[in-house]
Every structure is written in structure tokens, then in C-alpha cells.
Design a protein around this motif. Sequence first.
Motif, PDB file in Angstrom:
ATOM      1  N   HIS A   1       0.822  -1.207   0.000  1.00 49.37           N
ATOM      2  CA  HIS A   1       0.000   0.000   0.000  1.00 49.37           C
ATOM      3  C   HIS A   1       0.859   1.261   0.000  1.00 49.37           C
ATOM      4  CE1 HIS A   1      -3.235  -2.717   1.521  1.00 49.37           C
ATOM      5  NE2 HIS A   1      -4.010  -1.886   0.880  1.00 49.37           N
TER       6      HIS A   1
ATOM      7  N   LEU B   1      -4.813  -3.819  -4.860  1.00 51.53           N
ATOM      8  CA  LEU B   1      -5.791  -3.160  -3.971  1.00 51.53           C
ATOM      9  C   LEU B   1      -5.268  -1.824  -3.449  1.00 51.53           C
ATOM     10  CD1 LEU B   1      -6.861  -6.247  -1.776  1.00 51.53           C
ATOM     11  CD2 LEU B   1      -8.241  -5.116  -3.533  1.00 51.53           C
TER      12      LEU B   1
ATOM     13  N   GLY C   1      -0.465  -8.764  -7.549  1.00 54.15           N
ATOM     14  CA  GLY C   1      -1.184  -9.564  -6.569  1.00 54.15           C
ATOM     15  C   GLY C   1      -2.539  -8.973  -6.279  1.00 54.15           C
ATOM     16  N   ALA C   2      -3.435  -9.832  -5.792  1.00 57.56           N
ATOM     17  CA  ALA C   2      -4.725  -9.415  -5.268  1.00 57.56           C
ATOM     18  C   ALA C   2      -5.657  -8.796  -6.301  1.00 57.56           C
ATOM     19  CB  ALA C   2      -4.522  -8.471  -4.072  1.00 57.56           C
TER      20      ALA C   2
ATOM     21  N   LEU D   1      -8.589 -17.900 -13.227  1.00 61.05           N
ATOM     22  CA  LEU D   1      -7.857 -16.636 -13.389  1.00 61.05           C
ATOM     23  C   LEU D   1      -6.618 -16.833 -14.263  1.00 61.05           C
ATOM     24  CD1 LEU D   1      -8.245 -13.687 -12.546  1.00 61.05           C
ATOM     25  CD2 LEU D   1      -6.533 -14.064 -10.786  1.00 61.05           C
TER      26      LEU D   1
ATOM     27  N   GLU E   1      -0.043 -19.482  -6.942  1.00 56.85           N
ATOM     28  CA  GLU E   1       0.294 -19.391  -5.516  1.00 56.85           C
ATOM     29  C   GLU E   1      -0.720 -20.142  -4.662  1.00 56.85           C
ATOM     30  OE1 GLU E   1       1.547 -15.463  -3.405  1.00 56.85           O
ATOM     31  OE2 GLU E   1      -0.430 -15.962  -2.665  1.00 56.85           O
TER      32      GLU E   1
ATOM     33  N   GLY F   1       0.479 -13.939   3.869  1.00 59.79           N
ATOM     34  CA  GLY F   1      -0.213 -12.802   3.277  1.00 59.79           C
ATOM     35  C   GLY F   1      -1.525 -13.206   2.635  1.00 59.79           C
TER      36      GLY F   1
ATOM     37  N   HIS G   1     -10.951 -11.013   2.491  1.00 56.31           N
ATOM     38  CA  HIS G   1      -9.523 -10.825   2.219  1.00 56.31           C
ATOM     39  C   HIS G   1      -8.712 -11.736   3.102  1.00 56.31           C
ATOM     40  CE1 HIS G   1      -9.873  -7.666  -0.634  1.00 56.31           C
ATOM     41  NE2 HIS G   1     -10.568  -6.898   0.182  1.00 56.31           N
TER      42      HIS G   1
HETATM   43  O1  TUI Z   1      -0.950 -10.441  -2.962  1.00 57.11           O
HETATM   44  C1  TUI Z   1      -0.504 -11.407  -2.392  1.00 57.11           C
HETATM   45  N1  TUI Z   1      -0.151 -11.395  -1.100  1.00 57.11           N
HETATM   46  C2  TUI Z   1      -0.299 -10.320  -0.277  1.00 57.11           C
HETATM   47  S1  TUI Z   1      -0.888  -8.802  -0.700  1.00 57.11           S
HETATM   48  C3  TUI Z   1      -0.741  -8.264   0.851  1.00 57.11           C
HETATM   49  S2  TUI Z   1      -1.180  -6.648   1.348  1.00 57.11           S
HETATM   50  C4  TUI Z   1      -2.740  -6.974   1.955  1.00 57.11           C
HETATM   51  N2  TUI Z   1      -2.913  -6.743   3.225  1.00 57.11           N
HETATM   52  C5  TUI Z   1      -4.103  -6.968   3.791  1.00 57.11           C
HETATM   53  C6  TUI Z   1      -5.173  -7.458   3.057  1.00 57.11           C
HETATM   54  C7  TUI Z   1      -4.999  -7.712   1.732  1.00 57.11           C
HETATM   55  C8  TUI Z   1      -3.748  -7.482   1.165  1.00 57.11           C
HETATM   56  C9  TUI Z   1      -0.221  -9.240   1.634  1.00 57.11           C
HETATM   57  N3  TUI Z   1       0.024 -10.366   0.982  1.00 57.11           N
HETATM   58  N4  TUI Z   1      -0.307 -12.566  -3.051  1.00 57.11           N
HETATM   59  C10 TUI Z   1      -0.718 -12.708  -4.384  1.00 57.11           C
HETATM   60  C11 TUI Z   1      -2.111 -13.148  -4.468  1.00 57.11           C
HETATM   61  N5  TUI Z   1      -2.950 -12.698  -5.339  1.00 57.11           N
HETATM   62  N6  TUI Z   1      -2.701 -14.054  -3.680  1.00 57.11           N
HETATM   63  C12 TUI Z   1      -3.997 -14.172  -4.114  1.00 57.11           C
HETATM   64  C13 TUI Z   1      -4.122 -13.310  -5.169  1.00 57.11           C
HETATM   65  C14 TUI Z   1      -5.255 -13.042  -5.999  1.00 57.11           C
HETATM   66  C15 TUI Z   1      -6.554 -13.128  -5.523  1.00 57.11           C
HETATM   67  C16 TUI Z   1      -7.630 -12.829  -6.373  1.00 57.11           C
HETATM   68  C17 TUI Z   1      -5.017 -12.667  -7.305  1.00 57.11           C
HETATM   69  C18 TUI Z   1      -6.075 -12.375  -8.127  1.00 57.11           C
HETATM   70  C19 TUI Z   1      -7.367 -12.459  -7.668  1.00 57.11           C
HETATM   71  O2  TUI Z   1      -8.322 -12.171  -8.567  1.00 57.11           O
HETATM   72  C20 TUI Z   1      -9.595 -11.825  -8.200  1.00 57.11           C
HETATM   73  C21 TUI Z   1     -10.271 -11.420  -9.478  1.00 57.11           C
HETATM   74  O3  TUI Z   1     -11.006 -12.266  -9.992  1.00 57.11           O
HETATM   75  O4  TUI Z   1      -9.948 -10.331  -9.956  1.00 57.11           O
END
Ligand code: TUI
Length: 318
Positions: free
Chosen positions: A44, A72, A94-95, A121, A136, A142, A226
Motif C-alpha cells: 500500500h 488493492l 497480486g490481489a 484466473l 500461488e 499474506g 480478504h
Molecule cells: O498479494 C498477495 N499477497 C499479499 S498482498 C498483501 S497486502 C494486503 N494486506 C491486507 C489485506 C490484503 C492485502 C499481503 N500479501 N499474493 C498474491 C495473491 N494474489 N494471492 C492471491 C491473489 C489473488 C486473488 C484474487 C489474485 C487475483 C485475484 O483475482 C480476483 C479477481 O477475480 O480479480
Amino acid sequence: MDALMTRIGVQYPIFQGGMAWVADGQLAAAVSAAGGLGIIGSGHAPASYVAEQIAIAKARTDKPFGVNVMLLSPFVEEVIAVIAEAGVAVVTTGAGDPGRYLGTLQAAGSVVLPVVPSVALAKRMARLGVDGVIAEGMESGGHIGAMTTMALVPQVVDAIDIPVVAAGGIADGRGVAAALALGASGVQMGTRFLAASETQIHPQYQAAVLKAKDVDTLVTGQYIGHAARVLKNPMSRQYLKLEKQLAINGGDMTAVEQLGNGSLRIAVKEGDPQRGSFMAGQAAGMVHAVTPAAEILQSLVAQTLTLLGDGPLRAKVV
Ligand code: TUI
């Protein structure tokens, strides 16, 4: 070595995960200088932080390194602009879905590798034209999805015809060899690098990782959408308790979310187990000592090659 790794220009197919607040320019440069791929975590953080860390990494190594973009983040647009301007070899995301930034990043010369938690995905990303994916598993620290690495990686490998990097639960040469056997082109490790001597995380965070056993992580945030794996401590236990109570009785989740806000930064900077979220994966139980990143890579590669012997997978490593 697989074509993707040759294109990136790494000596070993081993990435250091782009952990928010943890993976700074100093850690990423140490990993890259030692032949792996160091990745700066944006989390962030504002774009100015990312620009500073890229400058630090560039000053310390001529080898390729990467930057992770946490989709995010409220600063995504600015962070993407900084990365495109700097010309970064690899961008992991990520995310979320990085689709809208793909053109900009690839035009700037970056290899783009989104993290995917599912086959669906992975397929969507492959159709968009990404250069590969990082599959992953939920063993990771995380933010996590629902699949394990062992089940996810081969299914992603079968579903798409671009390279797949495996992540989650890997912390030694046995994990690397296993990931290559599942069809991965390489691996990404976060937790193992929490114990690199080049990290600048709080000593209490590092000590908690070294002390952790197999069952010492838990998953918070499942009820608010999350999910994040963190070490068990007073903060994470309290968070999970509140979250469960609210899920059962109904109620406003904002209070719980506020408890989590900034807690990763508190863990990294202050090491306070009462208020900090010490993100780490299930492989923390395999991490026993703090050593320089170069030694981590050397021992990973040596153990992997011993296990692979003269078999066909050896060509993926050397
Ligand atoms: O991103 C990570 N690991 C993380 S980000 C993070 S910071 C955070 N802190 C608090 C709450 C949330 C985030 C700490 N660790 N790993 C990669 C990752 N990406 N893991 C899972 C995903 C993911 C999940 C959904 C990737 C794409 C996704 O797509 C959803 C959609 O359909 O768009």
C-alpha cells in the motif's frame, strides 16, 4: 533453464516474493546479485517509496530485478507509472486482475507475471497475453486463495501454455524440486527470505518466524473476503475471535477491518505482537536461521540439484 528465465536473465529460477514493507530495494538487490530474482514489494506504499526502492536496487546491482504491484493499493496508477518510467525487468501483480495495466507495462519492456490463485484466473490472464503466471497456493503468507500449491500448480500447468512459477509452502530444495516436477518453470519464495540477513524487518518479526512451527499460522479475513495468512500472536488471535463473533451474530465488520489496517507495517517496523500482523507462510516451520540471501540461494540450488540428479528436470535449473 526455461525460456522465460533466460529471457528475464536470471541465473537460477528462484524468485523472492515481493512482500509489502519487507521486500525493499536492499533485499531485492541482494537476491538478484546472487543469481535469483529479487522483487520489491509495493503493498500500500505511495509511488515515491517505490521509486526510492527501485533506485536503491539499481545502485546495488546491475542484475535484473522485479517489482510487485498490489492491485488493492490506492496508489496503483502512480506505482505503475513509476515502474514504466524506470524500466523494470519483471512486474508481478497480486490481489486482482492487472489487465488494464498490461499494455503500459509490456510496452515499457517489463515481463508481466500476475499471481493467480485459481485455474480460471490463470486462463483469463493467458488470454490477455501475460508473459507467465505465478500459481500461488494457500500455504503462502499474506493474502491467499483457497487452493493448495500441490493441487493448483499442475492444474494451472495443464490449463495454459505459458510458463508457470510455483509459490506457497516452498522453503528448501525439496520444495523447488517438487515444484519443477509439477511442471513449474521456477519458484517464488517469501517466508524463506524473511530470514535473509539483508532484510530490514524488526528483529522480533524475524525471531517469530524462526520460532514458528508447522501449525503456528492462522488465516484472518476469511469472513470479510480478504483472507491473509499470518503468524499466531495476540493480534491475530484477537482479530480472528472478533471476526468470528461478528460473522455469527451479525454486525459491522468495519471495526475489525480497522484493527487490521496498518498492522503489517506495525509488524515490520515495530515488531509489536499485540498490534502487528506478522505475515508468514506455513513453511515458516522450515526456516531455522538467518543467513545472507546468497547463502540461501546457494543451498537451495545445491539441494535441488542433488535431488534432481541427472534427470530431465535438471535442465530447468542450470
Ligand atoms: O498479494 C498477495 N499477497 C499479499 S498482498 C498483501 S497486502 C494486503 N494486506 C491486507 C489485506 C490484503 C492485502 C499481503 N500479501 N499474493 C498474491 C495473491 N494474489 N494471492 C492471491 C491473489 C489473488 C486473488 C484474487 C489474485 C487475483 C485475484 O483475482 C480476483 C479477481 O477475480 O480479480
